[in-house]
Scaffold this active site. Sequence first.
Site, PDB file in Angstrom:
ATOM      1  N   SER A 122     -22.404  20.495  31.681  1.00 23.90           N
ATOM      2  CA  SER A 122     -21.645  19.260  31.471  1.00 23.90           C
ATOM      3  C   SER A 122     -20.144  19.504  31.544  1.00 23.90           C
ATOM      4  O   SER A 122     -19.652  20.605  31.297  1.00 23.90           O
ATOM      5  CB  SER A 122     -21.987  18.684  30.093  1.00 23.90           C
ATOM      6  OG  SER A 122     -21.686  19.615  29.073  1.00 23.90           O
ATOM      7  N   GLN A 124     -17.025  19.335  29.648  1.00 21.73           N
ATOM      8  CA  GLN A 124     -16.973  19.484  28.195  1.00 21.73           C
ATOM      9  C   GLN A 124     -15.655  20.103  27.765  1.00 21.73           C
ATOM     10  O   GLN A 124     -14.870  20.594  28.576  1.00 21.73           O
ATOM     11  CB  GLN A 124     -18.125  20.361  27.726  1.00 21.73           C
ATOM     12  CG  GLN A 124     -18.126  21.766  28.336  1.00 21.73           C
ATOM     13  CD  GLN A 124     -19.353  22.563  27.947  1.00 21.73           C
ATOM     14  OE1 GLN A 124     -19.263  23.459  27.113  1.00 21.73           O
ATOM     15  NE2 GLN A 124     -20.498  22.242  28.555  1.00 21.73           N
ATOM     16  N   HIS A 126     -14.022  22.060  23.812  1.00 22.54           N
ATOM     17  CA  HIS A 126     -14.337  22.506  22.456  1.00 22.54           C
ATOM     18  C   HIS A 126     -13.143  22.217  21.555  1.00 22.54           C
ATOM     19  O   HIS A 126     -11.997  22.495  21.932  1.00 22.54           O
ATOM     20  CB  HIS A 126     -14.664  23.993  22.443  1.00 22.54           C
ATOM     21  CG  HIS A 126     -15.676  24.383  23.478  1.00 22.54           C
ATOM     22  ND1 HIS A 126     -16.957  23.894  23.477  1.00 22.54           N
ATOM     23  CD2 HIS A 126     -15.587  25.189  24.564  1.00 22.54           C
ATOM     24  CE1 HIS A 126     -17.623  24.394  24.508  1.00 22.54           C
ATOM     25  NE2 HIS A 126     -16.797  25.181  25.183  1.00 22.54           N
ATOM     26  N   LYS A 149     -13.571  27.122  19.263  1.00 23.84           N
ATOM     27  CA  LYS A 149     -14.409  27.884  20.183  1.00 23.84           C
ATOM     28  C   LYS A 149     -13.639  28.234  21.457  1.00 23.84           C
ATOM     29  O   LYS A 149     -14.013  27.824  22.546  1.00 23.84           O
ATOM     30  CB  LYS A 149     -15.671  27.087  20.523  1.00 23.84           C
ATOM     31  CG  LYS A 149     -16.721  27.886  21.293  1.00 23.84           C
ATOM     32  CD  LYS A 149     -17.865  26.954  21.722  1.00 23.84           C
ATOM     33  CE  LYS A 149     -18.832  27.661  22.634  1.00 23.84           C
ATOM     34  NZ  LYS A 149     -19.853  26.748  23.176  1.00 23.84           N
ATOM     35  N   GLU A 151     -12.965  30.630  24.550  1.00 21.48           N
ATOM     36  CA  GLU A 151     -13.992  31.425  25.213  1.00 21.48           C
ATOM     37  C   GLU A 151     -13.441  32.101  26.464  1.00 21.48           C
ATOM     38  O   GLU A 151     -12.377  31.738  26.972  1.00 21.48           O
ATOM     39  CB  GLU A 151     -15.197  30.549  25.579  1.00 21.48           C
ATOM     40  CG  GLU A 151     -14.895  29.435  26.553  1.00 21.48           C
ATOM     41  CD  GLU A 151     -16.070  28.479  26.728  1.00 21.48           C
ATOM     42  OE1 GLU A 151     -16.334  28.068  27.866  1.00 21.48           O
ATOM     43  OE2 GLU A 151     -16.714  28.121  25.719  1.00 21.48           O
ATOM     44  N   HIS A 288     -13.725  21.687  31.055  1.00 16.45           N
ATOM     45  CA  HIS A 288     -14.303  22.644  31.995  1.00 16.45           C
ATOM     46  C   HIS A 288     -15.776  22.322  32.212  1.00 16.45           C
ATOM     47  O   HIS A 288     -16.397  21.597  31.430  1.00 16.45           O
ATOM     48  CB  HIS A 288     -14.152  24.083  31.481  1.00 16.45           C
ATOM     49  CG  HIS A 288     -14.794  24.335  30.152  1.00 16.45           C
ATOM     50  ND1 HIS A 288     -14.223  23.938  28.962  1.00 16.45           N
ATOM     51  CD2 HIS A 288     -15.964  24.934  29.808  1.00 16.45           C
ATOM     52  CE1 HIS A 288     -14.994  24.283  27.955  1.00 16.45           C
ATOM     53  NE2 HIS A 288     -16.072  24.885  28.444  1.00 16.45           N
ATOM     54  N   ARG A 307     -19.068  16.488  25.062  1.00 13.13           N
ATOM     55  CA  ARG A 307     -19.449  16.295  26.466  1.00 13.13           C
ATOM     56  C   ARG A 307     -19.014  14.923  26.959  1.00 13.13           C
ATOM     57  O   ARG A 307     -18.987  13.960  26.189  1.00 13.13           O
ATOM     58  CB  ARG A 307     -20.957  16.448  26.641  1.00 13.13           C
ATOM     59  CG  ARG A 307     -21.496  17.811  26.220  1.00 13.13           C
ATOM     60  CD  ARG A 307     -23.006  17.892  26.384  1.00 13.13           C
ATOM     61  NE  ARG A 307     -23.505  19.196  25.975  1.00 13.13           N
ATOM     62  CZ  ARG A 307     -23.877  19.498  24.742  1.00 13.13           C
ATOM     63  NH1 ARG A 307     -23.802  18.576  23.786  1.00 13.13           N
ATOM     64  NH2 ARG A 307     -24.310  20.703  24.459  1.00 13.13           N
ATOM     65  N   LYS A 313     -27.343  14.841  28.182  1.00 16.98           N
ATOM     66  CA  LYS A 313     -27.177  14.954  26.739  1.00 16.98           C
ATOM     67  C   LYS A 313     -26.208  13.890  26.234  1.00 16.98           C
ATOM     68  O   LYS A 313     -25.499  13.253  27.029  1.00 16.98           O
ATOM     69  CB  LYS A 313     -26.663  16.359  26.391  1.00 16.98           C
ATOM     70  CG  LYS A 313     -27.675  17.467  26.676  1.00 16.98           C
ATOM     71  CD  LYS A 313     -27.122  18.820  26.277  1.00 16.98           C
ATOM     72  CE  LYS A 313     -28.129  19.934  26.529  1.00 16.98           C
ATOM     73  NZ  LYS A 313     -27.620  21.269  26.146  1.00 16.98           N
TER      74      LYS A 313
END
Length: 432
Positions: A122, A124, A126, A149, A151, A288, A307, A313
């Site tokens: 998706s 999305q 964070h 989060k 990453e 991203h 998302r 979802k």
Amino acid sequence: MEIATVVKANGGCEADRRWLRRLKCSVKDYDWGKIGSDSLVYRVYAANSDDQIDSTRPYAELWMGTHESGPSYLEDADGSNGVTLRSWIAENPKSLGDRVLEKWGCDLPFLFKVLSVARPLSIQAHPDKNLAKKMHKAHPNLYKDDNHKPEMALAYTQFEALCGFIPLQELKSVIRAIPEIEELVGNEEANQVFCISEHDEEKVKSAVRTIFTLLMSAGPDTTKQIVFKLKRRLHMESQERQLTDKERLVLKLEKQYPDDIGVISAFFFNYVKLNPGEALYLGANEPHAYLFGECLEVMATSDNVVRAGLTNKPLDIQTLCSMLSYKLGFPEILKGSRIRPYITRYLPPFEEFEVDLCDLPCGASTVFPSVPGPSLLLVLQGEGRMSTDASADEISMGDVLFVPADTEIHLKSSSDLKLYRAGVNSRFLYSL
């Protein structure tokens, strides 16, 4: 087996505390994962687990760490799952090192993963720490963590992603070239970008926020109509010219997620193609979507995801549009720095984590120096021997090990060996 596979008493000797711990890890079968043996996740999990493996399922993610949604377990002497790594750390807090224990408490601050991506995840982002705490308090079932989060994805194969907003000049070209965007958001709003300079950062962010929020908020009927127009136009133009990489990607996304607003929003994002051994990192509130390929991913210990497209979802479009940083520009690509023979380090600007890649030819040796923080080791190729001052054993593809703080590791390969170490960021560990 000489590497520790049993939980030792908390009061053991110093060398005892530095025994390596073999881990059994959790797997996720999200539908975007590669199927069976086509998936690197499947192959690692099959080597790591004693379970019966269903080769017809998708294998999307292997989780290594302490997160309760995908815990790792210490391997008992008989090869079965013992206590969780999180429980063992709670009984052996000194294994984290003083600085990590003081900063993050009795838990690993990072989560390590392998990803095998067959089709796009998706669109999305964070949340940052403050927003994560608010979202977790308001919707604990949806947002399970109160942590941010950040990453980093390190490509194992060719790896493709949409990541961050394109530079202003490119955005101006996109709005000129893609009439469907103006049709969705309105002429006046779309034309805002032509009246601002890239040096006026706040005006740029405001204009992009307005346009992107209007685009993402389009109703389903309007979205369906506009996506159809876009697809028809690109198919017609492909008879007369070669489509751009981004246009071809958009048509591919439309096949996988028809009538999804994420198809059009892809034009707003950088299309990143990583070669094996290259990495990109993402801070909080950066949009991203991973598209295809296999990578090692490391992040702060959290599973919060907001998302807004390219998924079946639940969506939270308004939250995502309000939380984004709207920074423009191509992301930094990390190629790693050689820190010693055969070992390359990827060092993002986040305290929680870094990754070392060890490419050790057959018969060669190297050393991971001791560091004042914990590490997780993953073997993805080959065989060899690993030793510390407290233990030694053979290692091979699929082995995952927890390394306590202050443990020096000696490696010798018996075939070409590829091993990854995730640990706490060195800049944090050695800062004054």
